[in-house]
Structures are given as structure tokens and as C-alpha cells.
Motif scaffolding. Structure first.
Motif, PDB file in Angstrom:
ATOM      1  N   THR B  22      46.976  25.141  60.324  1.00 21.36           N
ATOM      2  CA  THR B  22      46.355  24.063  59.556  1.00 21.36           C
ATOM      3  C   THR B  22      45.200  24.607  58.714  1.00 21.36           C
ATOM      4  N   THR B  40      47.165  19.753  65.454  1.00 18.47           N
ATOM      5  CA  THR B  40      48.237  19.014  64.784  1.00 18.47           C
ATOM      6  C   THR B  40      49.107  18.295  65.816  1.00 18.47           C
ATOM      7  N   ASP B  44      51.805  18.291  60.251  1.00 23.32           N
ATOM      8  CA  ASP B  44      50.852  18.279  59.137  1.00 23.32           C
ATOM      9  C   ASP B  44      51.664  18.497  57.878  1.00 23.32           C
TER      10      ASP B  44
HETATM   11 MG   LIG Z   1      47.418  22.556  63.200  1.00 25.35          MG
END
Ligand SMILES: [Mg+2]
Ligand SMILES: Nc1nc2c(ncn2[C@@H]2O[C@H](COP(=O)(O)OP(=O)(O)OP(=O)(O)O)[C@@H](O)[C@H]2O)c(=O)[nH]1
Lengths: 657, 216
Positions: B22, B40, B44
Motif C-alpha cells: 500500500t 489492507t 486496495d
Molecule cells: Mg496494504
């Protein structure tokens, strides 16, 4: 399939009052009721006719469809008919119009009022804005309404006067602009039959869910007597499906028409529910006897009549509404639920109160322990004190299990290292922008870690899974005490643990139930998902896994959770929330023809943009409407049901609905 | 008419929890790093408009971490989540943390998992890119996977391009995603690439030659 059934139900409903009379031998049915609808071949009399009566299919005042309004009398029954001019005068051009701008022609068709029997009409609202055209809204006994009819040549007074000559028209006691229409001879019976049914109000809401199709269902009975078409599957829905399939340019426009119908219906729903309303609500009207010659008939009293400047200004995405939200339960009111020894004797009343209003922040700490199931409602203060002390030593014991693992041991204990590592990684990424967990070396973050690691020893098989820290965080914030937070979390995981099953069974059963609910409650959307290969509902995964934790701000998450945890209308109220959110965006989803990836992004991006009170209210309405059919979509044992739950209070007293 | 699909490049980003997927994506798209990203859940999804060889694309980046919780091996009862999410992927990015040996060891599992679930038509040549992230940590002193070891693995899997990155410091992130985009484009079958009438063929051949090298 389902829709066709629905429609039958609804069209039956319009005859319900009459049928009931017939059944109870009131003997007040006119021949026309027995005969069915208007018969072109039989003699009739035009008792009223007005040119230039128009509807506005959109908010653009320029867009208007003019037509002719007529009231025709056949035998002893009256029928209302509104036909747009394009339909009357341009029959020959019609085919050409269809091919040229098929959308417009088809749309206009949808608005035709085809010899509607007055016995299907509950009331007529008259609006006389000082600086605009006068219009009326016709509300059917089901609660559905036709679009406003604007009298460009005037004549509403004459229209009503004519009706009065042929029918019983009672003016509402409190609103001079509401006329209750009644063509049965016994006004009392008629009023009762439309008012006292336990289903009356839910039905009127119910119909609104299906608004686009249901609105047409009322046109059907007259025609279907002669030509029973499969068109009962819903002209609009059909149009919608067809258009999606064939990439028809008409598609978008027909969707707009659908939306208009739903917003009109929503308007009608509000209008009618402000007349025929939930009694307990203060703002809402009550029934009152009026004195004088009509003393035997009950008339509606409305304290607050809806007077929109323009009926089309209502938010078109709202199709369904439940009760207005109440103020949150505070400590003082909470105290009234306890008896002298500390028992909550009427837990249902408490849960109901919370369902409709939530809890004040300072009262949460106490109530959440009950809602989550750590405390039993019928326990006394003394029993709870004892429980606390027992649970405290139990917690300490569990916690010491991992605390006593030496560093040397850890080196040879991969499973433990991994688990601990995962928790450490997650707690530092949990709600860190919320003040309670903010900043370096925040002690609350450490305690989240301790509770989660202890839980993974308490339930070693399940262990720690991503998402659990999200579930614990608000609980710890509210409960504050480490040990009690742990036990509340344990209680929550009794229900939500299956969400984290390795075989995905818990999530899949909920996603399955969700797809069944959408199929029941929004067939066109379901069909769209089918075409777009989106029926797996994986895009709703996060919603369900952690109960919308990522979709709302922290304080709204707490509000939503306490509502969900009441299990008041349904243990699976979260699924109705899912359906409600999807329904709200159905138009965007369908018109933009979202594919799976786009849908994933779209749903992800809704985070932070959903109004919690609004969504709860609408989901409540939807849940009530779905009733047992909705419950039947959800297989027994679907989380968050407890494995051996006794489903006795799913549908608590309907008395006040 | 060019279909919308052709202008989209779909990239799947896989790797153990916490390796910085991320963070990398946000560094690339928003040019910033935050300590407050959440783990996440679900997926995502970020998109970025990019230009490759004078052509505009939408790069769709999808991170799917939950598969590591539920490795679906042997669970044929349900359609795997992976099948739904990996469909139509043009490139797969495998991320590990140079400070965590397990995350490197797992690269093989991630790669195989992807190939099974996505079942690309030509698995041998499906474009992967490997990123070794968090090179900034402790000035590189806590690093446990050497660049040499990582490159050797990439070479053994059909010369997967390899980058060493820091999402925190923004090191090499831009370059890595540029390569990712080019590789994603490479995956598009020749005839599916929409070429307006005016496009010179030199343009497309330039694309070909540069993407195969990728300077990685
Ligand atoms: Mg993540
Ligand atoms: N020092 C350093 N820390 C990083 C770097 N990239 C990510 N992190 C940190 O590593 C942790 C995990 O980063 P994420 O980007 O959330 O990891 P992820 O791979 O998306 O993890 P999941 O969502 O759980 O799959 C966070 O605390 C980040 O701040 C980096 O390049 N350097």
C-alpha cells in the motif's frame, strides 16, 4: 420471477379493500367491481374532461407532457383517464416517432393513466402554489402515487366538485387540500379497511420499494383482464433489462424514467405516511373522530402536512424510509431499564430503544457489555461484580501464558513469532489518526496488541487474522478496561469469528445471503450483476468482514455497531445495510455499466461518504418490507447468528409498525 | 472504436502482509508516505493516468492481501477470490521486505498462486516485476536478503525485472512503476492494441524494443 409475484401481490392489494368487503358480506360492491375494469365496448358517460393537463417527467420545467384528463362513468363506477396528446393525436405518427426518438415515445407511454377505477384511489392532494401552476397528486390505496398532474387550464376545483357528485369525498380534517376519496357506500368501513390493517403502513412502504414496476401494476388489472400479458414482469424492468442487453440508447432514458417513478413514489410514500402514519411518533398524525353529521367516520388528522415547493425536488435515490432516528439513549434514561437489583427486565425494549436511537457516548461503556453478550440482561449488580472478578483472573492467566514465553523459546516457536509479528504490524496501522491511538509509543496501541495476542491464545485455532484489530479498536476505546475489553471482544468473536474461517465459509454464506436479498429487493440490479459477472459480491467483502468499520468515521462506526448488535429487526441487519447502499447507487452502477474491477474501486471509494443515520433508517424500512421473505433469504447459521440461537425475537412486536 | 478496456492496464500487487504494498502504491500515485496507512482489508485499488510512448493509459493497481489469510489451496468449494480479482491482469508485481527473509521465501508461492488463479494464456511469458522494499530501514543494516540473491531468483524465473525500493524515502518507486507499466503493455496481444490511423509504426516498434530491455 420474484418480481412477477410481487406484482401480483401488489395488484391484488389494490383490490384488497374491496375484496375484503365482498368476503365479509358487506354487499356494497358495485357491478363494475365484479365486472373488473372499464369496458370500451360498454356504454359510458364522460363526466369530466380537461385539456392541457400535463406531467413534468423531470425537474426541468420545460420538459412537459400535455394531455387530456377525463373521468368516465360506466355503470356506477368512475374511472380516471389521462392520455398524452402524442398518444391521441399522433397515432399515425406514432410508429415513426418510435423509431426516430423511441425513447421519448416509449417514456410517454409509461405515464398513461389507463381508466383507473376510483376505488383504487385513497386520496387526492391538491397543491395551489401562489405563483405557479396548480397540480394534484393521486395517491393509490397501496400508497403509490402517480406523478403530479398540472392543470394548465385550471379546473381543479371543478374536478373535485365533479367527483363529489359521484363519490364520497371527505376532506381531511386538518389539511384542506387533502381529499379522501371513497366510492364505497360505507365510509367507516372503507376508512377502516384501508387504515386498520396491520399491513397498511408497511405495505405502502413496501410498494414503494418496487416503485417502478409496482406503479405499472396498477395499470395492468384493467388491461390484463382482456389480454393477460407477461408484461406483468414490469414494463420498466423489462425495458431496463432489454436496454442493458442490447446497448440500446433508450437505456439511459428509461432508467431516468424509473428513477422518476421511484422518486415520485417516495414522495407519495412520505405524503401518505404523513397521513397514515406510525402512531407513536409525535410529529405524526393521529386519528380523530370528527363531530357532526359524519361523526361515525374516522378522519385523518395530520399535524404536519408535507408541502414541497415542487414534488420532484425530492432526493431521487431514496426509495425507502424507516422511522426518523431518535436521540441517543443517555444514562438517565438507561437507569430506568434496570430494576433495583440491576436486572434489565425488558431487554427487548432496551434493544429497540438503541436500535432507533443509539447510545450517548458516556452510556456506551455500560450498555455495550450487554449488547455484546458479556453481561446477561437478567444478571444482578452483584452477579456482574462477581463475574468481573472471575473473568479478571481468567484473563490474567491467559495473558501470562504468552508473557511467560522466554526469548530463547520464541526463537524456536515460529508460529508464535509470526502471530505476534502480524499483530504488531497491524496494531500500529489501526486507527492511528484517531486521538485515542495517536502518536508514538501510545500505550493504547500496546494494549490492543496484548488483548489480541491473548485472544490468539484463548482461541488458538482461529488465532489472529487481519481485520480483528479493527474490530477490537472501538471496543477497547469504549470499554477502556483491558480485561473487560478482552471479554467483550471474545463475545463479539463468538458471532463474527466465522468471518475469519480459513475455508471462507462464514464470509461466503453471508455473501450468498446478500445476493439472495438483492435478488429479492432489487431484481434489476441483481440481473445487472448477473450480466456483468459480479454476482460473487466480493466487492462487499470489507463491509461484511469488519462490519463497515472502514466505511465510516470512528464515531459513526460506534453508532452503527450498537444498532447492529441489538439484533432488533434482524440478526443480519448488516446485510440489509449492504443492500441499501447498493440500491442507492444502482443507477450509477447500471448506467456506467461497471465491470467487476470498476465496482471494486467504486465501492472502496464510497468509504467516508455514507451517512450513517440515513442508511440505517432506509435499511430499517427495507428490512421491514422484506419481512419473512427477506429472512428466508438468509440460511440458518449464517454469521453473525450464534450456532444454536433461538430465533424467537427476530420479529418483535409488530404492534406499533 | 477503441474499446475502453484497451486503454486500461491492470496490475496486481501481491506480497506478504506489511511488506509495503500500500505504501509503494501511494508513494507512486500520491507522492507521499504516511505511517498511518491501514492494513489492507479486502482490496486496495488505486488508478493513475500514465503516458507510455506518447500514449495515455489508466493504470489500475489492485492489492489483494487477504489471500494470505485464506490460502484457498484445496478449497474448491467456492470460486476463489483470486479468480475474480486476477482476471484480465496485465502484469503482476511481487513485493517483499528486504529485512524479512520469510517475505522473500514466499515470493515463489505468490507467483505460483497467481499463475494458477489467473491462468494467463502464456504463463511462461506473463510479465512479473519483483520489488525488494524497505531498503532504507536502519541504513540497510537490518537487511537479510541480498540483492544478489534476489536477482538470482528473478533470473531463474525467466528474467523477471527487479527493483530495490523504499516507499518511505521514495527511492526507485517511479522507475519501478514505469517498468511495470511497460511490461503490462507488453502483455497486450499485438492485434488488440488500438492504433489510430495516424500512428506511425516506428512508435510501436520503439515500444517493443524498449519494453523487452526495460533496463531493469
Ligand atoms: Mg496494504
Ligand atoms: N522504513 C520503511 N517502512 C515502510 C516502507 N514501506 C512501508 N513501510 C511500513 O511498513 C508497514 C506496512 O506497510 P503497508 O504499505 O501498509 O504494507 P502492505 O504490504 O500494504 O500490508 P498489508 O496491507 O497488510 O498487506 C507500515 O507501517 C509502513 O509504514 C519503507 O519503504 N520503509
Amino acid at each position: 420471477m420474484q418480481d412477477a409475484d410481487e406484482q401480483h401481490d401488489l395488484s391484488d392489494d389494490s383490490d384488497y379493500a374491496a375484496a375484503k368487503h365482498q368476503g365479509s358480506g358487506m354487499g356494497v360492491l358495485s357491478e363494475s367491481v365484479e365486472a373488473g375494469g372499464f369496458d370500451e365496448n360498454d356504454a359510458f358517460e364522460v363526466v369530466y374532461s380537461k385539456e392541457n393537463v400535463a406531467i413534468h417527467p423531470s425537474q426541468h420545467i420545460g420538459e412537459r407532457i400535455s394531455g387530456q384528463l377525463r373521468v368516465r362513468k360506466q355503470r356506477s363506477s368512475l374511472f380516471l383517464r389521462w392520455v398524452p396528446y402524442i398518444h391521441i393525436h399522433h397515432e399515425a405518427d406514432y410508429a415513426r416517432n418510435l423509431s426516430k426518438s423511441s425513447t421519448l415515445a416509449k417514456d410517454i407511454q409509461l405515464y398513461v393513466i389507463n381508466d383507473l377505477p376510483f376505488r383504487c384511489i385513497r386520496c387526492i392532494h391538491r397543491y395551489i402554489p401562489p405563483l405557479a401552476w396548480q397540480y394534484i397528486i393521486i395517491v393509490l390505496s397501496s400508497g403509490l402515487a402517480y406523478p403530479p398532474l398540472y392543470f394548465y387550464n385550471g379546473g381543479i376545483r371543478e374536478f373535485l366538485a365533479t367527483l363529489k357528485q359521484h363519490l364520497l369525498v371527505v376532506r381531511s380534517a386538518d389539511n384542506v387540500n387533502v381529499f379522501l376519496v371513497n366510492d364505497l357506500q360505507d365510509p367507516l368501513q372503507r376508512s377502516l379497511s384501508s387504515l386498520d390493517l396491520p399491513r397498511a403502513v408497511p405495505n405502502s412502504r413496501a410498494s414503494s420499494v418496487k416503485s417502478p414496476t409496482a406503479a405499472f401494476a396498477f395499470d395492468e388489472p384493467q388491461t390484463s383482464g382482456r389480454a393477460k400479458t407477461n408484461g406483468t414482469s414490469g414494463a420498466s424492468e423489462f425495458a431496463e433489462q432489454q436496454a442493458v442487453k442490447s446497448h440500446d440508447p433508450a437505456f439511459e432514458i428509461s432508467l431516468q424514467v424509473l428513477e422518476k417513478f421511484s422518486l415520485i413514489t417516495k414522495f407519495a410514500c412520505e405524503t401518505t405516511s404523513s397521513i397514515f402514519h406510525e402512531r407513536q411518533n409525535q410529529n405524526c398524525p393521529s386519528f380523530e373522530k370528527i363531530s357532526g353529521e359524519n361523526s361515525s367516520s374516522k378522519v385523518l388528522k395530520s399535524d404536519k402536512m408535507l408541502e414541497p415547493s415542487h414534488p420532484l425536488q425530492f432526493d431521487n435515490s431514496l426509495i425507502h424510509i424507516g422511522e426518523p432516528r431518535q436521540h441517543p439513549l443517555d444514562s438517565r434514561e438507561l437507569a430506568t431499564f434496570f430494576d433495583s437489583e440491576g436486572r434489565v427486565n425488558d431487554s427487548l425494549a432496551l434493544r429497540k430503544r438503541i436500535f432507533y436511537g443509539g447510545i450517548e457516548p458516556n452510556a456506551r461503556k455500560e450498555v455495550w457489555k450487554f449488547l455484546l453478550g458479556y453481561y446477561l440482561y437478567d444478571s444482578t449488580y452483584a452477579e456482574r461484580e462477581y463475574l468481573d472478578s472471575v473473568k479478571k483472573s481468567e484473563y490474567d492467566c491467559l495473558k501470562s501464558q504468552w508473557q511467560s514465553i522466554s526469548t530463547a523459546q520464541v526463537r524456536r516457536f515460529t508460529k508464535f513469532r509470526e502471530r505476534k509479528g502480524l499483530i504488531e504490524k497491524d496494531v500500529v496501522r489501526t486507527d492511528r489518526s484517531f486521538s485515542f491511538y495517536e502518536g508514538d509509543e501510545n500505550p493504547h496501541v500496546k494494549l490492543l496488541h496484548d488483548i489480541l495476542l491473548t485472544y490468539s491464545f484463548y482461541n488458538f485455532d482461529l488465532g489472529y487474522c487481519q481485520g480483528m484489530s479493527d474490530l477490537l479498536s472501538p471496543i477497547f476505546f469504549v470499554i477502556e478496561d483491558e480485561c473487560e475489553s478482552f471479554w467483550c471482544f471474545v463475545a463479539l468473536m463468538e458471532r463474527l469469528g466465522p468471518n475469519f474461517n480459513r475455508d471462507q465459509s462464514g464470509m461466503h454464506s453471508q455473501l450468498f445471503a446478500l445476493s439472495k436479498l438483492v435478488e429479492l429487493l432489487d431484481r434489476p440490479l441483481h440481473d445487472y450483476f448477473g450480466q456483468a459477472d459480479c454476482l460473487n459480491y466480493y466487492y462487499c467483502f470489507r463491509w461484511i468482514l469488519i462490519q463497515f468499520k472502514r466505511e465510516f468515521e470512528f464515531k459513526n462506526v460506534m453508532r452503527l455497531w450498537e444498532v447492529l448488535w441489538t439484533h432488533y429487526l434482524s440478526e443480519h441487519f448488516h446485510l440489509y445495510i449492504c443492500v441499501t447502499i447498493l440500491k442507492k447507487h444502482r443507477r450509477t452502477i447500471i448506467t456506467e455499466r461497471m465491470d467487476f474491477d470498476t465496482l471494486v474501486k467504486f465501492i472502496n471509494d464510497l468509504s467516508g461518504k455514507i451517512d450513517v443515520d440515513e442508511i440505517v433508517r432506509e435499511a430499517e424500512g427495507l428490512c421491514l418490507y422484506a419481512g419473512e421473505k427477506g429472512a428466508a433469504c438468509i440460511p440458518p447459521g449464517t454469521p453473525p447468528s450464534l450456532p444454536s440461537d433461538i430465533a424467537s425475537d427476530f420479529y418483535p412486536d409488530n404492534g406499533d409498525l | 472504436m477503441a474499446s475502453r478496456r484497451r486503454m486500461l492496464l491492470k496490475v496486481i500487487i501481491l506480497g506478504d502482509s506489511g511488506v509495503g504494498k500500500t505504501s509503494l502504491m501511494n508513494q507512486y500515485v500520491n507522492k507521499k508516505f504516511s505511517n498511518q496507512y491501514k492494513a489492507t482489508i479486502g482490496a486496495d485499488f488505486l488508478t493513475k493516468e500514465i503516458q507510455v510512448e506518447d500514449r495515455l493509459f489508466t493504470l489500475q493497481m489492485l492489492i489483494l492481501p487477504f489471500l494470505q489469510i485464506w490460502d484457498t489451496a484445496g478449497q474448491e468449494r467456492f470460486q476463489s477470490l483470486g479468480v475474480a480479482f486476477y482476471r484480465g491482469a496485465d502484469c503482476c508485481v511481487l513485493v517483499y521486505d528486504v529485512n524479512v527473509v520469510k517475505s522473500f521465501d514466499n515470493l515463489n508461492n505468490w507467483r505460483e498462486e497467481f499463475l494458477i488463479q489467473a491462468s494467463p494464456s502464456d504463463p511462461e511469458n506473463f510479465p512479473f516485476v519483483v520489488l525488494g522494499n524497505k531498503i532504507d530501514v536502519d541504513g540497510g543494516n537490518s537487511r537479510v536478503v541480498s540483492e544478489k540473491k534476489a536477482k538470482a531468483w528473478c533470473a531463474s524465473k525467466g528474467n523477471i525485472p527487479y527493483f530495490e525500493t523504499s516507499a518511505k524515502e521514495g527511492i526507485n518507486v517511479e522507475a519501478a512503476f514505469e517498468c511495470i507499466a511497460k511490461n503490462a503493455l507488453k502483455n497486450e496481444p499485438e492485434e488488440e492494441i488500438y492504433l489510430p490511423d495516424t500512428v506511425d509504426m516506428a512508435g510501436s516498434s520503439r515500444l517493443q524494443s524498449s519494453s523487452s530491455g526495460c533496463e531493469c
